[in-house]
Scaffold this motif. Structure first.
Motif, short mmCIF file in Angstrom:
data_model
loop_
_atom_site.label_atom_id
_atom_site.label_comp_id
_atom_site.label_asym_id
_atom_site.label_seq_id
_atom_site.Cartn_x
_atom_site.Cartn_y
_atom_site.Cartn_z
N UNK A 271 0.83 -1.21 0.00
CA UNK A 271 0.00 0.00 0.00
C UNK A 271 0.86 1.25 0.00
N UNK A 272 1.83 1.31 0.91
CA UNK A 272 2.67 2.50 1.03
C UNK A 272 3.51 2.70 -0.23
N UNK A 273 4.10 1.62 -0.73
CA UNK A 273 4.96 1.74 -1.91
C UNK A 273 4.15 2.14 -3.14
N UNK A 274 2.93 1.61 -3.28
CA UNK A 274 2.10 1.97 -4.43
C UNK A 274 1.72 3.44 -4.39
N UNK A 275 1.27 3.92 -3.21
CA UNK A 275 0.88 5.32 -3.10
C UNK A 275 2.09 6.23 -3.32
N UNK A 276 3.23 5.88 -2.72
CA UNK A 276 4.44 6.68 -2.91
C UNK A 276 4.86 6.70 -4.38
N UNK A 277 4.72 5.57 -5.06
CA UNK A 277 5.09 5.50 -6.48
C UNK A 277 4.15 6.35 -7.34
N UNK A 278 2.87 6.38 -6.97
CA UNK A 278 1.92 7.21 -7.72
C UNK A 278 2.26 8.68 -7.57
N UNK A 279 2.64 9.10 -6.36
CA UNK A 279 3.05 10.49 -6.14
C UNK A 279 4.34 10.77 -6.90
N UNK A 280 5.29 9.84 -6.83
CA UNK A 280 6.59 10.05 -7.48
C UNK A 280 6.46 10.13 -9.00
N UNK A 281 5.73 9.19 -9.61
CA UNK A 281 5.59 9.23 -11.07
C UNK A 281 4.81 10.48 -11.50
N UNK A 282 3.82 10.89 -10.69
CA UNK A 282 3.11 12.13 -11.00
C UNK A 282 4.00 13.35 -10.88
N UNK A 283 4.86 13.36 -9.85
CA UNK A 283 5.79 14.49 -9.67
C UNK A 283 6.79 14.56 -10.82
N UNK A 284 7.23 13.39 -11.31
CA UNK A 284 8.15 13.37 -12.45
C UNK A 284 7.48 13.97 -13.69
#
Length: 522
Positions: A271-284
């Motif tokens: 859960x944490x890694x998926x949400x963090x990845x969504x924020x990270x890919x969006x920020x990129x």
């Protein structure tokens, strides 16, 4: 290809596939024949043209614009990762230990179902993620308390899309906000920001709201209807769950000294890694566009497929740690990984066939034909109800709520601007509600397929058992939209829908009690 955008013939492939699946209960055969019929119609039953089209469609699921079809392959990879993660959690004894731990704290069958319900409410990042992750956590508990897999699949499906469509901080919310922003801009509406309009539309999304309330009522009152009652009654008589299909748990030797943490840690990591990845890919993506960072902006531009894969890898790594902590041998781990990946093959095949049928439906222009039907009904007081029903039929026939959003939201916006601009937000909300309802019922919907996968339930059993509940929610929503159109009052519409909800729950409860009285549970 022949243009069927203004012909009822465009409805034949999806309706044929859906009807055959329900009648024969053979999903792959039905989807395959629906795909073949669509290809033949598009090319006037010319064999070579139809076969060439099918070959290109199949290739397009894997290769797109000269490269890998990243969206499709990301979803497949996530399914395989989740299957392997689930197998490792079973091997390490985490699944068994968590079930024993929860048994001391969860009170009875009702408590097991509420566990799945509340997890579905709070895990709203993405509908795919919701169905699969919540299913992995809740299934050991519902199995232990003899809750049928069909009931679990209904709970998963009825919380996944409704929660995602109501939440701005989800993949659905970000997509919808983007579409709404374009509609508001095109019609010169400046009273709302896109996010403000989304929030203002939430009380008008009657189907999503009452579908969630209906799940709560079904669990609390133990309302089991039709074939759902049959499955539940068999389980209570200590017979086999006929809605279940084989899961990795049944093929792997569980470690006797596993800990609940061996299941909780991989799921929390996922859960944490998926949400963090969504924020990270969006920020990129925002950085590439030289735009300022914001959480909503990141969710609007996130790469959901890549994020799911990164989260899946992190979850798998955490599950591997649990297996190694139990000093499991590498051959045993490899065997479990193989079984976990193999267990997802059935779901992957259904997804591939559903994606192919979706491509055929797009080319034969089923959505455009259904959208054109709305042009004949422009009476403002009936627009919310009409657009709810048309969006429902479109999503049911095409198996995609997002595709329905993309087609119907701009049409609804144009119709509101041409008739009664004050109905803009209610009409847009009616489209969202109808799309979620149609997607909820459709056997070819990704969310429906993955809900049955998350519960390890036979797919057609899930479709047929949840249909009475989904139709009940749609009836309640329809009453609300009719009242909304006739009174132009949100308060009166909510009161009308609430009364319909109470009457519907009473009727369903009495029906359920009658079934229990005439068909004893052992």
């Amino acid at each position: 290809m022949i243009d069927y955008s203004h012909s009822w013939i465009s409805l034949l492939p999806p309706l044929f596939a859906l009807g055959l699946a329900i009648l024969t209960r053979r999903v792959l055969l039905s989807l395959g024949l629906g795909i073949l019929l669509g290809a033949l119609l598009l090319f006037s039953f010319a064999p070579w043209g139809s076969l060439k089209y099918l070959g290109q469609g199949l290739l397009g699921l894997v290769v797109e614009d000269g490269g890998v079809n990243t969206w499709n392959m990301s979803i497949i990879a996530f399914l395989l990762l989740l299957g392997m993660m689930t197998a490792l959690m079973t091997l390490s004894g985490g699944t068994r230990a968590f079930a024993l731990w929860a048994e001391e704290r969860v009170r009875g069958r009702r408590g097991a179902q509420f566990l799945a319900f509340f997890l579905g409410i709070f895990i709203f990042i993405d509908d795919y993620f919701n169905s699969l992750a919540v299913g992995s956590v809740a299934r050991p508990i519902t199995d232990r308390y003899r809750v049928s897999r069909a009931k679990l699949a209904y709970i998963l499906d009825s919380t996944a899309a409704p929660m995602c469509v109501l939440t701005p901080a989800s993949s659905w919310g970000a997509y919808i906000i983007t579409l709404i922003g374009g509609i508001l801009l095109s019609h010169g509406i400046v009273d709302y920001s896109p996010l403000g309009a989304f929030v203002a539309m939430l009380p008008f999304n009657f189907y999503a709201l009452f579908a969630l309330l209906l799940v709560f009522a079904v669990i609390w009152l133990q309302i089991d209807l039709g074939r759902m009652h049959w499955h539940e009654a068999r389980l209570q008589a200590f017979e086999q769950d006929s809605s279940a299909k084989a899961s990795p748990d049944e093929q792997i030797q569980e470690h006797e000294e596993g800990r609940a943490l061996d299941l909780v840690l991989p799921i929390v990591t996922l859960i944490i890694a998926t949400f963090a990845s969504m924020v990270w890919t969006g920020a990129q993506a925002l950085q590439a566009e030289e735009a300022a960072f914001s959480l909503l902006g990141a969710m609007e531009n996130t790469d959901v497929g890549l994020s799911l894969c990164l989260g899946g890898l992190a979850g798998l790594a955490a599950a591997l740690v649990g297996a190694l902590r139990q000093k499991m041998s590498w051959p045993a781990i490899a065997h479990a990984l193989k079984i976990g990946a193999k267990s997802m093959v059935g779901a992957i095949l259904v997804l591939f066939f559903a994606w192919m049928l979706g491509g055929v439906i797009k080319d034969i222009q089923t959505g455009q034909f259904l959208a054109s039907l709305t042009q004949a009904y422009l009476d403002p007081q009936y627009l919310p109800l009409i657009l709810f029903l048309v969006s429902a039929v479109m999503a049911f026939s095409t198996g995609t709520s997002w595709g329905t959003f993309g087609i119907m939201l701009p049409i609804a916006g144009d119709m509101a601007a041409a008739t009664e601009i004050a109905l803009m937000l209610p009409i847009l909300a009616a489209v969202l509600a109808g799309a979620v309802f149609g997607d909820h019922c459709s056997p070819i919907s990704d969310t429906t397929i993955l809900s049955s996968t998350g519960a390890w339930c036979e797919h057609i059993e899930h479709v047929t058992t949840q249909l009475p509940y989904a139709l009940s929610g749609a009836l309640i929503a329809a009453v609300g939209y009719l009242a909304l159109g006739m009174t132009a009052s949100l308060s009166l519409a909510l009161i009308s829908a609430s009364l319909a909800f109470l009457l519907t729950v009473c009727a369903l409860y009495l029906w359920s009690q009658r079934l229990k009285a005439t068909r004893p549970q052992g």
